[in-house]
Design a protein around this motif. Structure first.
Motif, mmCIF file in Angstrom:
data_model
loop_
_atom_site.group_PDB
_atom_site.id
_atom_site.type_symbol
_atom_site.label_atom_id
_atom_site.label_comp_id
_atom_site.label_asym_id
_atom_site.label_seq_id
_atom_site.Cartn_x
_atom_site.Cartn_y
_atom_site.Cartn_z
ATOM 1 N N VAL A 244 0.858 -1.188 0.000
ATOM 2 C CA VAL A 244 0.000 0.000 0.000
ATOM 3 C C VAL A 244 0.895 1.239 0.000
ATOM 4 O O VAL A 244 1.782 1.371 0.854
ATOM 5 C CB VAL A 244 -0.942 0.015 1.219
ATOM 6 N N LEU A 245 0.670 2.135 -0.963
ATOM 7 C CA LEU A 245 1.529 3.300 -1.144
ATOM 8 C C LEU A 245 0.721 4.583 -1.140
ATOM 9 O O LEU A 245 -0.391 4.635 -1.664
ATOM 10 C CB LEU A 245 2.272 3.206 -2.489
ATOM 11 N N ALA A 246 1.310 5.633 -0.573
ATOM 12 C CA ALA A 246 0.759 6.978 -0.740
ATOM 13 C C ALA A 246 1.245 7.517 -2.084
ATOM 14 O O ALA A 246 2.414 7.356 -2.438
ATOM 15 C CB ALA A 246 1.221 7.884 0.394
ATOM 16 N N ALA B 93 8.784 8.329 11.888
ATOM 17 C CA ALA B 93 7.482 8.714 11.347
ATOM 18 C C ALA B 93 7.031 7.742 10.261
ATOM 19 O O ALA B 93 7.848 7.250 9.471
ATOM 20 C CB ALA B 93 7.557 10.125 10.767
ATOM 21 N N SER B 94 5.741 7.497 10.214
ATOM 22 C CA SER B 94 5.178 6.636 9.173
ATOM 23 C C SER B 94 5.228 7.339 7.823
ATOM 24 O O SER B 94 4.932 8.530 7.703
ATOM 25 C CB SER B 94 3.723 6.280 9.506
ATOM 26 N N MET B 95 5.599 6.599 6.778
ATOM 27 C CA MET B 95 5.628 7.119 5.413
ATOM 28 C C MET B 95 4.325 6.841 4.672
ATOM 29 O O MET B 95 4.178 7.210 3.500
ATOM 30 C CB MET B 95 6.784 6.480 4.634
ATOM 31 N N GLY B 96 3.375 6.169 5.324
ATOM 32 C CA GLY B 96 2.155 5.783 4.627
ATOM 33 C C GLY B 96 2.394 4.653 3.640
ATOM 34 O O GLY B 96 1.678 4.513 2.653
ATOM 35 N N ILE B 97 3.406 3.817 3.921
ATOM 36 C CA ILE B 97 3.727 2.656 3.089
ATOM 37 C C ILE B 97 3.587 1.415 3.960
ATOM 38 O O ILE B 97 4.190 1.328 5.033
ATOM 39 C CB ILE B 97 5.161 2.754 2.541
ATOM 40 N N TYR B 98 2.796 0.444 3.490
ATOM 41 C CA TYR B 98 2.531 -0.755 4.284
ATOM 42 C C TYR B 98 2.639 -1.995 3.400
ATOM 43 O O TYR B 98 2.195 -1.984 2.250
ATOM 44 C CB TYR B 98 1.118 -0.709 4.891
ATOM 45 N N VAL B 99 3.196 -3.066 3.952
ATOM 46 C CA VAL B 99 3.225 -4.359 3.275
ATOM 47 C C VAL B 99 2.419 -5.359 4.093
ATOM 48 O O VAL B 99 2.625 -5.482 5.317
ATOM 49 C CB VAL B 99 4.662 -4.862 3.074
ATOM 50 N N PHE B 100 1.510 -6.058 3.405
ATOM 51 C CA PHE B 100 0.686 -7.090 4.027
ATOM 52 C C PHE B 100 0.741 -8.359 3.180
ATOM 53 O O PHE B 100 0.893 -8.288 1.956
ATOM 54 C CB PHE B 100 -0.796 -6.675 4.077
#
Length: 420
Positions: A131-133, A204-211
């Motif tokens: 998931v990417l911003a 800080a969160s970059m708004g990048i998530y791996v699931f």
């Protein structure tokens, strides 16, 4: 799954890019376009960085969720990102908010944007979702983050960026242990927690998530059934998994793509007019932090067919010249002087004009004798002859949108009002 397997993990991943936000702090720059569609760097749009990172990392299945004033963004995606081939197991889905779940529901949060498209994502049978911003400027190899996700066995891996603790209260902050496991997720805390061993730095969160894909789908369905949820990754999904699951931080410094031997890790939000102007102007430095000339990690975009830039006239006070500037194709510098500026495609600057510290978007015309300094000029604007901006801040503020740092944003409606 072993991380040592020959096939890159990126081949089993789908990148889901969240590109629906307006970016209201960019003021009139986002009156007609979403923030991810804002021009950057002479030829690109902001979203091209996340998309290029995905392609360069080896991800060949991409979905982009759009919402706010999406026409400009969708047109760019259709023209610049139409090279994916289904017969090579590649895909590129543009997913506007289309009330697919309920006739009165658009995307109500970032997690909901993915949830409403689960059936489309499932059809690609991917093992991982990245998931990417779509509104940040950086270079990053997502394969490195995918490997950490698999090796750690985490439920979610969160891309994180080190920043000075004094500047981090506007971000989602991770409180981690010495092994990188997230102990607490704090949304815009007044007193951000420091990193272990780094008292002046927060993560800080970059708004990048791996699931893992199936795990994400189950979590999204759980969240969608919660009437008290905002259906947002930063506000709901990630804090829930920090509390009830296994969430690990991935540090950007380990996967950022640097320029040569430059040790700096480049990331910009460019979310205000001042930050946007500075990020573009920084590209005119002799050795900028962001290397747009790097052929090993190119920034892909719509390559408009244009003639080369042209500089004409060679008379005293009427010499077409540019110093410490980036000038895109189709530009004509006709007897004008340009210094420390960035020009997008098709800009024309007419005789006796002086332009300094300017970010000028495509197809702007600058009239004869204009003097422009410290400006951002929106696409298609026609600057009248003799206009002076950047020499009298108080006067500029009466006519244009002028920031605290003295940068004037100029749009055509602002100029039209001057003549009424």
């Amino acid at each position: 799954m072993s991380a040592a397997r020959s096939e890159p993990l990126a081949r089993q991943a789908l990148a889901f890019v969240l590109a629906g936000g307006r970016g209201s702090r960019l003021l009139e720059l986002t009156d007609r376009r979403a923030k991810p569609a804002v021009y950057f760097g002479g030829k690109s749009r902001i979203i091209d960085f996340a998309l290029s990172n995905a392609v360069n990392s080896g991800i060949r299945r991409i979905a982009v969720a759009t919402q706010y004033k999406a026409h400009s963004l969708i047109r760019h995606l259709q023209t610049g990102w139409n090279f994916f081939r289904p017969e090579r197991n590649e895909s590129f889905d543009i997913l506007p908010a289309s009330q697919r779940v309920s006739e009165n529901m658009w995307y109500v949060g970032t997690a909901d944007a993915v949830y409403q498209n689960i059936d489309i994502i499932e059809s690609h049978a991917c093992q991982f979702i990245v998931v990417l911003a779509g509104d940040h400027i950086y270079k990053m190899d997502y394969e490195v983050m995918l490997r950490q996700h698999v090796e750690s066995g985490a439920d979610v891996t969160v891309g994180c960026l080190e920043m000075p603790r004094a500047e981090s209260s506007g971000f989602g902050i991770m409180h981690i242990d010495e092994n990188g496991w997230i102990q607490e997720f704090l949304e815009k805390p007044k007193d951000p927690p420091p990193m272990p061993g780094k008292p002046d730095v927060s993560l800080a969160s970059m708004g990048i998530y791996v699931f893992n894909a199936k795990f994400l789908f189950d979590e999204l369905k759980r969240d969608a059934a919660d009437p008290n949820s905002n259906h947002d990754f930063g506000k709901d999904i990630i804090p829930y998994l920090v509390k009830h699951g296994r969430a690990i931080a991935h540090q950007f410094s380990t996967s950022c793509v640097r320029s040569g031997s430059d040790p700096r890790a480049y990331w910009r939000d460019a979310g205000t007019v001042d930050a946007y102007w500075a990020a573009n102007i920084d590209l005119t430095d002799v050795v900028p932090e962001l290397d747009l000339f790097d052929r090993a990690w190119p920034i892909w975009s719509y390559a408009e067919i244009t003639p080369p830039a042209k500089f004409v006239h060679d008379e005293e006070s009427r010499r077409g010249q540019a110093v410490s500037s980036l000038v895109s194709g189709g530009c004509i510098i006709s007897g004008a002087s340009l210094r420390r500026s960035l020009l997008f495609t098709g800009v024309r600057i007419n005789s006796y004009a002086n332009v300094e510290n300017a970010v000028i978007m495509p197809y702007v015309t600058v009239g004869r004798g204009a003097r422009l300094k410290n400006v951002v000029i929106d696409r298609g604007v026609e600057i009248p002859e003799g206009l002076v901006v950047g020499e009298d801040p108080a006067f500029d503020a009466q006519r244009f949108r002028t920031t605290e740092q003295g940068i004037s944003l100029i749009t055509q409606p602002m100029l039209d009002r001057l003549n009424t």
